[in-house]
Write an enzyme that holds these catalytic residues in place. Structure first.
Site, PDB file in Angstrom:
ATOM      1  CB  ALA A  53      10.166  21.253   5.473  1.00 19.30           C
ATOM      2  CE  LYS A  54      16.963  20.873   9.934  1.00 16.74           C
ATOM      3  NZ  LYS A  54      17.701  22.073   9.516  1.00 16.74           N
TER       4      LYS A  54
END
Ligand code: NAD
Length: 419
Positions: free
Chosen positions: A102-103
């Site tokens: 994720a980011k």
């Protein structure tokens, strides 16, 4: 599409071709589980309201909850966050920790905000992404422009809405709030671990000549540990100054000075008069055994790749080598230990922090470093087994992508598609 995302897709597609992945699996793995965008208000110190754009993207969670940093930068864009989320999926898979990728990010120049405004922004952004994050769902961490204080605010905001303290919702927290021993040094230490593993059969790292670009959390600590392991760190640099000594620089002393708030230029002025000042680009072209670019992306390019003299490049930064430079290194027989493997020490110790938070345990620094060394060595071995040193048909970058993608494909296939 921005170059950073098309680059991530191109690397994936090249590996997918080589692995002969089915079209359906390619489509699945180039899609994003959750793309969350929000525009939210923040009260500024003068009483005015300002709107900000925030993003959180989960790429793939087949192997576990997703993990990835939150960056505060004026340049944050949807494509950049997507590319970095995908990279996190492969990075977690290559070191075989049970996380997906994720980011997130907020489009803001943190230097333009007061501490109070940054706290307001962090708390409101956290409350916007509460439906997505959680210790079993998605676990943010610091990235560019954010730090342990940011994580403390995020953890507190999340905990307040649930009614009790939940330290496992973020990693990279201050030590006093359950941050892990060894986390601060983990990326630099992981770089040393993979170099040691790579050179194990060739007499180890002692006595090798090493150049390190960047002297922050990654480069400064890597240089210090490499020096302490008995190598000669002949070149070090930060954004303003590059230093050289043919017999090696005392990188531990230089790092202690810089960590105390000084610059490399001031350290040389006070303690390192026998050290020469050289041009920044000279570091990348240094006549050394190992080059560690640990500052910025895209510093090794078509223009300077021919000048690189090190036979081994260890990518401390994310994406320091352009596709064109990578092809030149391959042609020239220069070995590149890729970023998703070389700089995965940070996310690995983030995983240890999460484990400790879930179990209300405190590991010693010795235990953290030992476990980190074991995981980095195992990851290096898994990758190099797919592309032994000297194989003409592959690179360690390709092998790392193969190992990572195969692990995610296996998890997706075993789980099947619901319903
Ligand atoms: P940092 O801000 O602590 O340090 C960056 C260093 O690079 C500073 O010393 C700065 O002066 C130097 N620098 C900037 N421009 C330079 C230039 N043109 N030439 C030479 N030096 C220059 O950042 P960091 O945390 O060390 O991160 C460095 C890179 O590693 C980034 O690409 C980051 O995404 C990546 N990375 C960091 C971590 C981590 O745990 N910190 C983990 C994985 C990857």
């Amino acid at each position: 599409m921005e170059p950073i995302l098309s680059g991530a897709f191109n690397q994936f597609n090249e590996a997918a071709d080589q692995l002969k992945l089915a079209d359906e699996m390619r489509a699945y793995l180039t899609s994003f589980k959750t793309v969350f965008q929000t525009q939210f208000p923040v009260e500024m110190d003068d009483g005015s309201l300002k709107m900000f754009d925030g993003i959180r993207i989960l790429h793939n969670t087949a192997r576990g909850p997703s993990k990835g940093g939150i960056r505060y930068s004026a340049r944050v864009s949807l494509d950049e966050v997507k590319a970095l989320a995908m990279l996190m999926t492969w990075k977690c898979a290559v070191v075989d920790i049970p996380f997906g990728g994720a980011k997130g990010g907020v489009t803001v120049d943190p230097a333009s905000m007061s501490p109070n405004e940054l706290q307001n922004l962090t708390r409101r952004f956290t409350s916007e992404i509460i439906p997505i994050i959680g210790p079993d769902k998605d676990i943010p961490a610091p990235d560019m422009g954010t730090n342990p204080q940011t994580m403390a605010w995020m953890m507190d905001t999340y905990s307040m809405t649930q009614g009790y303290t939940i330290p496992g919702v973020v990693t990279g927290k201050p030590l006093a709030l359950g941050g892990s021993e060894g986390r601060f040094e983990a990326t630099g230490r992981g770089i040393l671990n993979v170099i040691e593993e790579h050179l194990r059969a060739e007499g180890g790292i002692a006595g090798r000549r090493v150049a390190v670009q960047g002297f922050g959390n990654v480069g400064g600590i890597a240089a210090r540990l490499i020096h302490q392991a008995g190598a000669k760190v002949t070149h070090i640099s930060d954004k303003d100054t590059a230093l050289y000594h043919r017999d090696g620089i005392d990188a531990a002393a230089a790092y202690a000075f810089v960590a105390g708030g000084g610059t490399l230029a001031a350290w040389r002025e006070q303690f390192g008069r026998d050290v020469e000042v050289v041009d920044g680009p000279a570091v990348l072209a240094a006549d050394v055994d190992i080059l560690v670019p640990a500052a910025l992306e895209s510093v090794l390019t078509e223009e300077n790749a021919a000048a690189v003299r090190a036979p081994l490049i260890v990518e401390g930064a994310n994406g320091p080598t352009t596709t064109e430079a990578d092809a030149i290194f391959r042609e020239r027989g220069i070995v590149v230990i890729p970023d998703i493997l070389a700089n995965a020490g940070g996310v690995t110790v983030s995983y240890f922090e999460w484990v400790q938070a879930r179990q209300f345990q405190r590991w010693t620094e010795e235990r953290v470093n030992q476990e980190l060394g074991r995981i980095m060595a195992r990851a290096y071995q898994a990758v190099s087994a797919r592309c032994p040193i000297g194989s003409p048909g592959c690179t360690l970058r390709q092998a790392a992508n193969w190992v990572a993608i195969e692990r995610v494909v296996e998890a997706v296939s075993l789980r099947g598609i619901y319903p």
